[in-house]
Design a protein around this motif. Structure first.
Motif, PDB file in Angstrom:
ATOM      1  N   VAL A  11       0.749  -1.189   0.048  1.00 22.18           N
ATOM      2  CA  VAL A  11       0.005   0.042  -0.093  1.00 22.18           C
ATOM      3  C   VAL A  11       1.012   1.471   0.057  1.00 22.18           C
ATOM      4  O   VAL A  11       1.796   1.427   0.883  1.00 22.18           O
ATOM      5  CB  VAL A  11      -0.841   0.075   1.197  1.00 22.18           C
ATOM      6  N   GLU A  13       0.734   5.366  -0.068  1.00 21.02           N
ATOM      7  CA  GLU A  13      -0.172   6.370   0.204  1.00 21.02           C
ATOM      8  C   GLU A  13       0.617   7.974  -0.129  1.00 21.02           C
ATOM      9  O   GLU A  13       1.630   7.945   0.125  1.00 21.02           O
ATOM     10  CB  GLU A  13      -0.443   6.568   1.830  1.00 21.02           C
ATOM     11  N   LYS A  69       4.636  10.298  -6.128  1.00 19.24           N
ATOM     12  CA  LYS A  69       5.122   9.503  -4.881  1.00 19.24           C
ATOM     13  C   LYS A  69       5.772   8.074  -5.387  1.00 19.24           C
ATOM     14  O   LYS A  69       6.785   7.583  -4.676  1.00 19.24           O
ATOM     15  CB  LYS A  69       3.888   8.910  -4.105  1.00 19.24           C
ATOM     16  N   SER A  98      -6.426  12.460  -0.723  1.00 18.41           N
ATOM     17  CA  SER A  98      -5.417  11.640  -0.427  1.00 18.41           C
ATOM     18  C   SER A  98      -5.649  10.263  -1.154  1.00 18.41           C
ATOM     19  O   SER A  98      -6.728   9.911  -1.384  1.00 18.41           O
ATOM     20  CB  SER A  98      -5.423  11.408   0.984  1.00 18.41           C
ATOM     21  N   ARG A 100      -4.649   6.327  -1.793  1.00 26.41           N
ATOM     22  CA  ARG A 100      -4.502   4.944  -1.541  1.00 26.41           C
ATOM     23  C   ARG A 100      -4.167   4.084  -2.625  1.00 26.41           C
ATOM     24  O   ARG A 100      -4.853   3.779  -3.412  1.00 26.41           O
ATOM     25  CB  ARG A 100      -5.136   4.321  -0.489  1.00 26.41           C
ATOM     26  N   THR A 102      -2.825   0.345  -4.067  1.00 21.41           N
ATOM     27  CA  THR A 102      -2.706  -0.851  -3.639  1.00 21.41           C
ATOM     28  C   THR A 102      -2.172  -1.959  -4.733  1.00 21.41           C
ATOM     29  O   THR A 102      -2.920  -1.794  -5.818  1.00 21.41           O
ATOM     30  CB  THR A 102      -3.727  -1.670  -3.059  1.00 21.41           C
ATOM     31  N   TRP A 122      -5.978   2.102  -7.383  1.00 18.71           N
ATOM     32  CA  TRP A 122      -5.999   3.666  -6.929  1.00 18.71           C
ATOM     33  C   TRP A 122      -7.373   3.913  -6.465  1.00 18.71           C
ATOM     34  O   TRP A 122      -8.069   3.956  -6.884  1.00 18.71           O
ATOM     35  CB  TRP A 122      -5.687   4.467  -8.013  1.00 18.71           C
TER      36      TRP A 122
END
Length: 149
Positions: A11, A13, A69, A98, A100, A102, A122
């Motif tokens: 995961v 973030e 990111k 925000s 996350r 995976t 996403w």
């Protein structure tokens, strides 16, 4: 991140990203000029009770967060597409979003193309924890040739 840094179940973030009204309207005027994205007065009288962001802008924000990111400095070079995309709740000016992401699967192609293939989900959430976007993307990575004896 490099391809070898991704693994199934991981995961990642990112965020938050705050969307302001001028950005929402500017994007819509350029790419999705529907009244509920561009006209604050008309949108107030509409079913959503105010302006909402284009779903494509929501996807673009998720892409920006992922690029910053996870993909910056990676071997990523393309995507063949999305398995699905869902806009679950409207995004509004002032929302803090925000991400996350995976990892669903990573694998190397069986061909001689030396591709890394990453499937990942996403999800974008607003500050209240409400999910506003859900999609599954595939990303391709240009990998060095495998070293086989």
């Amino acid at each position: 991140m490099k391809f070898d840094e991704f693994h199934s179940g991981q995961v990642i973030e990112a965020g938050p990203y705050e969307l302001d009204e001028s950005e929402l309207i500017d994007f819509a005027k350029r790419y999705d000029p529907q009244w509920f994205h561009t006209d604050p007065e008309a949108a107030t009288a509409g079913i959503h009770g105010g302006l909402i962001a284009s779903g494509w802008q929501t996807c673009s924000i998720a892409m920006r967060l992922v690029a910053d990111k996870a993909l910056h400095g990676s071997e990523s070079f393309a995507s063949p597409g999305l398995a699905y995309v869902k806009w679950l709740h409207p995004v509004r000016a002032g929302d803090r979003l925000s991400l996350r992401a995976t990892v669903v699967e990573t694998r190397r192609s069986d061909s001689k193309l030396n591709l890394g293939i990453l499937r990942w989900r996403w999800q974008l959430f607003n500050a209240m924890g409400r999910e506003v976007l859900d999609l599954e993307a595939t990303s391709l990575f240009n990998l060095p040739p495998s070293k086989t004896p």
